[in-house]
Scaffold this active site. Structure first.
Site, PDB file in Angstrom:
ATOM      1  N   THR A 104       0.844  -1.192   0.000  1.00 54.14           N
ATOM      2  CA  THR A 104       0.000   0.000   0.000  1.00 54.14           C
ATOM      3  C   THR A 104       0.880   1.243   0.000  1.00 54.14           C
ATOM      4  O   THR A 104       2.093   1.172   0.176  1.00 54.14           O
ATOM      5  CB  THR A 104      -0.937   0.020   1.219  1.00 54.14           C
ATOM      6  N   ALA A 126      -4.676  -5.522  -4.531  1.00 51.63           N
ATOM      7  CA  ALA A 126      -5.743  -5.232  -3.571  1.00 51.63           C
ATOM      8  C   ALA A 126      -5.170  -4.550  -2.345  1.00 51.63           C
ATOM      9  O   ALA A 126      -4.035  -4.817  -1.944  1.00 51.63           O
ATOM     10  CB  ALA A 126      -6.466  -6.517  -3.166  1.00 51.63           C
ATOM     11  N   ALA A 127      -5.970  -3.666  -1.760  1.00 50.83           N
ATOM     12  CA  ALA A 127      -5.549  -2.998  -0.530  1.00 50.83           C
ATOM     13  C   ALA A 127      -5.596  -3.951   0.651  1.00 50.83           C
ATOM     14  O   ALA A 127      -4.887  -3.767   1.639  1.00 50.83           O
ATOM     15  CB  ALA A 127      -6.439  -1.791  -0.264  1.00 50.83           C
ATOM     16  N   ASN A 128      -6.429  -4.979   0.549  1.00 52.07           N
ATOM     17  CA  ASN A 128      -6.582  -5.925   1.653  1.00 52.07           C
ATOM     18  C   ASN A 128      -7.008  -7.277   1.090  1.00 52.07           C
ATOM     19  O   ASN A 128      -7.953  -7.349   0.311  1.00 52.07           O
ATOM     20  CB  ASN A 128      -7.629  -5.396   2.646  1.00 52.07           C
ATOM     21  N   PHE A 129      -6.307  -8.332   1.487  1.00 55.97           N
ATOM     22  CA  PHE A 129      -6.568  -9.662   0.950  1.00 55.97           C
ATOM     23  C   PHE A 129      -7.435 -10.514   1.881  1.00 55.97           C
ATOM     24  O   PHE A 129      -7.639 -11.691   1.617  1.00 55.97           O
ATOM     25  CB  PHE A 129      -5.252 -10.363   0.637  1.00 55.97           C
ATOM     26  N   HIS A 159      -4.288   0.712  13.289  1.00 63.73           N
ATOM     27  CA  HIS A 159      -3.234  -0.259  12.996  1.00 63.73           C
ATOM     28  C   HIS A 159      -2.105  -0.122  14.016  1.00 63.73           C
ATOM     29  O   HIS A 159      -2.047   0.830  14.787  1.00 63.73           O
ATOM     30  CB  HIS A 159      -2.666  -0.050  11.586  1.00 63.73           C
ATOM     31  N   LYS A 163       3.085   0.814  11.163  1.00 60.60           N
ATOM     32  CA  LYS A 163       2.533   1.089   9.829  1.00 60.60           C
ATOM     33  C   LYS A 163       2.940   2.485   9.390  1.00 60.60           C
ATOM     34  O   LYS A 163       2.823   3.446  10.149  1.00 60.60           O
ATOM     35  CB  LYS A 163       1.006   0.945   9.832  1.00 60.60           C
TER      36      LYS A 163
END
Length: 273
Positions: A104, A126-129, A159, A163
């Protein structure tokens, strides 16, 4: 791509996410761990990738050179940093390798480079899997179509302290899903910070709030607030394995695809719901 097991290469093999990607690749039927990559000078170079991930000896050693592993994988899985991912993207495009990108923090030029590369290779970006997060994105589209015109919409994400980008890619994907359902462009309605005398809330905007603390794996909430009631749709992740499993599942899904840009909604067939 091969008809047999899909061979995957894991970038950033020694990181928290890299180790779980290795575990996931070793666990999923139809997938073979083909290669593991770390940065030049890493103390982990030469280590057995399976032992590094606590999964036992695999015979796959951690390398630092893409050229050294180019014949060992079909799909490259990358959850590193934008600059590194774009270098890996150029290599994969040149050599006809598929990619699963979970990195990201890309700027628009980086996103365009991914779109361009998808003309030649198959990419899941994808931003989130997480399966749950992607189901949530679909729910947000539905909620926005019913409630989005008259409610105040806020997205809150939390988060861990390490991050480096904010808002999270998932929070932005949530905003984009809502904006798209309302026939808007997120960049025209997003409010990313509030400080000082802000005045009243501007109708039709989508607000974002960010928390960075401790070891929070990932928490995301979208709020549709009206006078007298509000709807909150929340996803909480307790382990990175949910992302790792989704990424490896995506690599397997790419089998037989020559080119194109896909996301988890394609992998999970959510577009037909």
């Amino acid at each position: 791509m091969h008809d047999a097991n899909i061979r995957v290469a894991i970038a950033g093999a020694g990181g928290r996410m890299g180790r779980q990607l290795i575990q996931a690749a070793l666990a999923l039927e139809g997938v073979q761990l083909g290669a593991a990559l770390e940065r030049e000078g890493s103390s982990l170079l030469g280590s057995d990738a399976g032992e590094l991930a606590g999964a036992g000896k695999t015979g796959v050693t951690v390398q630092s050179s893409l050229d050294a592993i180019k014949d060992d994988f079909d799909v490259f899985i990358d959850f590193t940093r934008p600059e590194g991912t774009l270098n890996h993207l150029a290599f994969c495009r040149q050599h006809g390798k598929g990619m699963v990108i979970g990195t990201t923090g890309f700027d628009e030029a980086g996103k365009q480079a991914i779109r361009d590369a998808a003309a030649d290779i198959a990419i899941v970006f994808a931003a989130n899997f997480s399966v749950g997060v992607n189901v949530m994105l679909k729910l947000l589209e539905k909620a926005a179509k019913v409630m989005g015109d008259y409610t105040d919409i806020e997205i809150i994400e939390a988060h861990h302290r390490h991050k480096v980008d904010a808002p999270s890619g998932t929070a932005l994907a949530m905003g984009e899903a809502i904006a798209h359902a309302l026939d808007k462009d997120l960049k025209d309605c997003a409010v990313y910070s509030r400080e000082g005398h802000t005045g009243e809330r501007v109708p039709g905007t989508i607000g974002f709030a960010t928390v960075r603390a401790g070891d929070i794996v990932g928490e995301h909430t979208a709020m549709f607030a009206d006078i007298g009631e509000r709807l909150e749709i929340t996803h909480k992740a307790s382990s990175r394995m949910t992302f790792a499993n989704g990424a490896v599942r995506s690599a397997l899904w790419l089998s037989g695809k020559e080119n194109g840009l896909f996301d988890m909604r394609d992998v999970l067939d959510l577009n037909n719901l």
